[in-house]
Design a protein around this motif. Structure first.
Motif, mmCIF file in Angstrom:
data_model
loop_
_atom_site.group_PDB
_atom_site.id
_atom_site.type_symbol
_atom_site.label_atom_id
_atom_site.label_comp_id
_atom_site.label_asym_id
_atom_site.label_seq_id
_atom_site.Cartn_x
_atom_site.Cartn_y
_atom_site.Cartn_z
ATOM 1 N N GLY A 171 0.625 -1.075 -0.012
ATOM 2 C CA GLY A 171 -0.029 0.038 -0.036
ATOM 3 C C GLY A 171 0.722 1.152 -0.100
ATOM 4 N N ALA A 172 1.973 1.445 0.756
ATOM 5 C CA ALA A 172 2.639 2.433 0.878
ATOM 6 C C ALA A 172 3.415 2.885 -0.430
ATOM 7 N N ALA A 179 2.240 9.783 -5.460
ATOM 8 C CA ALA A 179 2.471 11.073 -5.270
ATOM 9 C C ALA A 179 3.139 11.412 -6.146
ATOM 10 N N GLN A 185 12.827 6.856 -5.368
ATOM 11 C CA GLN A 185 12.688 7.409 -4.306
ATOM 12 C C GLN A 185 11.556 6.803 -3.485
ATOM 13 N N LEU A 190 9.834 4.498 1.227
ATOM 14 C CA LEU A 190 8.610 3.720 1.734
ATOM 15 C C LEU A 190 9.262 2.292 1.909
ATOM 16 N N MET B 100 -3.786 11.620 -3.318
ATOM 17 C CA MET B 100 -4.614 10.525 -3.464
ATOM 18 C C MET B 100 -4.492 9.983 -1.824
ATOM 19 N N ASN B 106 -2.381 3.248 3.675
ATOM 20 C CA ASN B 106 -1.080 3.477 2.939
ATOM 21 C C ASN B 106 -0.015 4.085 3.323
ATOM 22 N N LEU B 107 0.191 4.292 4.642
ATOM 23 C CA LEU B 107 1.529 4.820 5.548
ATOM 24 C C LEU B 107 2.399 3.917 5.537
ATOM 25 N N ALA B 108 3.723 4.392 5.435
ATOM 26 C CA ALA B 108 5.011 3.455 5.794
ATOM 27 C C ALA B 108 5.106 3.111 7.340
ATOM 28 N N GLY B 109 4.410 2.096 7.992
ATOM 29 C CA GLY B 109 4.601 1.989 9.419
ATOM 30 C C GLY B 109 5.638 2.315 10.285
ATOM 31 N N ARG B 110 6.732 2.020 9.597
ATOM 32 C CA ARG B 110 7.837 1.957 10.598
ATOM 33 C C ARG B 110 8.737 3.356 10.641
ATOM 34 N N ASN B 116 6.695 10.430 6.409
ATOM 35 C CA ASN B 116 5.482 10.086 5.765
ATOM 36 C C ASN B 116 4.914 10.993 4.706
ATOM 37 N N VAL B 119 6.737 12.280 1.866
ATOM 38 C CA VAL B 119 6.468 11.616 0.493
ATOM 39 C C VAL B 119 5.579 12.284 -0.690
ATOM 40 N N GLY B 120 4.713 13.369 0.085
ATOM 41 C CA GLY B 120 3.936 14.190 -1.031
ATOM 42 C C GLY B 120 4.893 15.162 -1.642
ATOM 43 N N LEU B 122 7.932 14.209 -2.849
ATOM 44 C CA LEU B 122 8.726 13.224 -3.568
ATOM 45 C C LEU B 122 8.882 13.858 -4.993
ATOM 46 N N THR B 130 16.278 13.258 -2.015
ATOM 47 C CA THR B 130 15.542 12.361 -0.949
ATOM 48 C C THR B 130 16.352 11.079 -0.598
ATOM 49 N N ARG B 175 -0.284 13.892 3.723
ATOM 50 C CA ARG B 175 0.502 13.585 2.788
ATOM 51 C C ARG B 175 0.266 14.172 1.455
ATOM 52 N N GLN B 179 1.313 17.911 -1.250
ATOM 53 C CA GLN B 179 1.737 17.967 -2.506
ATOM 54 C C GLN B 179 1.335 19.297 -3.235
#
Lengths: 267, 286
Positions: A171-172, A179, A185, A190, B100, B106-110, B116, B119-120, B122, B130, B175, B179
């Motif tokens: 998902g990430a 994006a 990247q 991610l 979106m 859909n986040l990167a949990g760790r 996170n 990421v917007g 990027l 980055t 996020r 953008q």
């Protein structure tokens, strides 16, 4: 007992074949072990006949020659150094390759297929064989040993880490692509955070494997304590081999403890 | 990239973009028809709720607009820029203008909330920046403002997986906001949330449309949410648009027509007065 006080259990899902498959596997292994035609021709009777020989050597192994210790220090350190250098270099090479070999982070089937095919080949060759060939190519010493261990490490780390990457929810990654992030990247921002724990885990485990492997690479001239083992073995100095074994056990236990601690802290 | 009416990316407050679909068909590799000849025109700054049962094609529609799902036939233009024949580079730049939001956040949990939200940025940041983590002060500022807007700035350094579902979705909205999007796409953004949190998130999306003027397309399957927060309502069934009109005027008969069956109780999320359980939007995890 299929019905109790009016409740009816649903029919058991089919899958009895598993039990039969298990039985067939056991039967096949038994057959391979017992058939003289397929067997590899060893006789347990030799154990009985030569037990006196064996017992004598075990007896000598039980009394390590502690005075041998000073001569083992340098080769032991060399062995450790080889393992650490090879693990570090191998891990560094493995990290980008892992993302390259994983379906979720490399949608291009061609590039992925090439990376995987090369790595399968690398993994198929035993580390001792690499060392033997590399000794012939670059000469006796620690360098061929380190190179052999780097290949060994890359083959294993990339396989395990790329499988962990593929098992991670995507998902990430999709959000990063949505994006407008480029592949590099998206992987860095991610996929990397999720890949750290398996990567650190496998690298620490690889260090243990490399210490073990580095200890015997010297048998083919690739540096480390193995050279010394080869020498004292040819003089039947089981007491000195015993000391080396004790030292290796201590080193492995220490690494195990340190890596376990690091794993708990980092992961 | 062809330049549309609002094509200049240098405008500080990004002007919203409209969306044009001409006879768009999406057929998946397994043969499933996702969209079947959809023609739509969405004006800049509209708030559109897209409703339909699962499999109706509303998710495919959203994903075709930013090129996550490739189009089989037809034309899609966002802000005058063609999506379906954009090259990789042009598509990335276009996606940078389209935020979106996803059902599963859909986040990167760790990694941290800040990372996170960055990421917007990027699409607007060179890869070397980055890779080194050297974001420009302006990018960091945009990320922080976006978090402040959804009330999550205090969680800046928390790990994303330490947040509750509602909090994660607000970080995901931040996020998208980072953008500075001209269009915001939301694919079932509240389907994984409990009713009070769902209303909080929908209010956030509504405010983004109203205050920032961003075009918002949101997929929903709960008819009361669609009616309450949508201005324009698009109903989908079997990959085609079966209703297109004002959301306020849409009665149960309209939804029965969209769903092709009588309305049931489960087609609604509970009311906003919150008779169902705790308010998870304010509840902390742990």
């Amino acid at each position: 007992m299929s019905t109790t006080a009016g409740i009816v259990l649903p029919p058991r899902p089919s899958g009895r074949w598993r039990r039969w498959a298990g039985a067939a596997l056991v039967a096949a292994i038994t057959l391979v072990t017992l058939l003289p035609g397929i067997g590899i021709g060893f006789e347990l009777t030799s154990l009985l006949e030569n037990w006196r020989n064996g017992a004598e050597r075990i007896g000598r192994l039980l009394v390590p020659d502690w005075s041998f210790f000073p001569r083992t220090v340098r080769p032991l350190l060399e062995t450790l150094q080889m393992a650490v250098i090879a693990t570090a270099v191998g891990a560094g090479l493995s990290l980008p390759l892992s993302f390259w070999a994983a379906r979720t982070t490399n949608p291009g089937a061609v590039g992925r297929g090439i990376v995987r095919a090369v790595l399968n080949t690398v993994r198929a060759v035993p580390d001792l064989l690499y060392a033997a060939i590399l000794v012939a190519m670059v000469g006796v010493g620690a360098l061929p040993g380190i190179l052999a261990l780097v290949l060994f490490s890359v083959g294993i780390i990339v396989k395990l880490v790329s499988e962990a990457v593929e098992a991670t929810p995507t998902g990430a990654l999709e959000a990063g692509r949505a994006a407008g992030g480029s592949q590099a990247q998206v992987i860095h921002a991610l996929a990397l955070p999720d890949a750290w724990p398996p990567f650190v885990n496998q690298t620490l485990y690889m260090l243990e494997l490399n210490v073990r492997a580095a200890a015997v690479l010297g048998l083919v001239g690739a540096g480390g304590i193995g050279l010394l083992i080869d020498q004292v073995r040819s003089f039947y100095r089981y007491d000195q081999i015993a000391l080396i074994i004790v030292e290796l056990v201590v080193i492995i236990i220490v690494i195990e403890a340190v890596s376990g601690w690091a794993r708990r802290r980092l992961v | 990239m062809t330049s549309g009416a609002n094509g200049s990316a240098a405008v500080p407050a990004a002007e919203p973009w409209g969306i044009e679909l001409k006879d768009v068909t999406v057929r998946y590799p397994d043969g499933t028809l996702g969209l079947n000849g959809v023609t739509l025109s969405i004006a800049p700054g509209e708030m559109v709720a897209i409703v339909g049962l699962s499999g109706s094609g509303k998710s495919t529609l959203i994903r075709a607009i930013n090129g996550l799902v490739p189009v089989t036939a037809g034309e899609i233009a966002v802000g005058g820029h063609r999506v379906e024949d954009a090259g990789a580079r042009a598509l990335r730049r276009l996606r940078g203008e389209i935020g979106m939001i996803f059902q599963s956040f859909n986040l990167a949990g760790r990694t941290s909330v800040q990372n996170n939200v960055l990421v917007g940025r990027l699409a607007h940041t060179p890869a070397w920046r980055t890779l080194l983590g050297w974001y420009r002060p302006r990018d960091l500022d945009l990320a922080h403002r976006a978090l402040a807007r959804v009330g999550m700035l205090e969680k800046l350094y928390n790990r994303a997986d330490a947040l509750s579902g509602g909090q994660q979705q607000r970080v995901a909205i931040a996020r998208a906001l980072a953008q500075e999007p001209r269009v915001l796409l939301a694919d079932e953004p509240v389907a994984s949330l409990d009713p009070p949190t769902a209303h909080t998130v929908m209010r956030d999306l509504s405010a983004i449309n109203r205050d920032l003027g961003i075009t918002v397309l949101v997929n929903l399957h709960a008819l009361d949410l669609a009616r309450r927060y949508g201005v324009r309502l698009i109903g989908m069934r079997a990959g085609t648009v079966v209703y297109d009109g004002a959301a306020t005027g849409a009665g149960d008969d309209v939804f029965e027509q969209i769903y092709d069956r009588p309305i049931r109780a489960e087609d609604r999320v509970a009311s906003i007065t919150g008779e169902i359980g705790r308010d998870a939007s304010t509840g902390e995890p742990e």
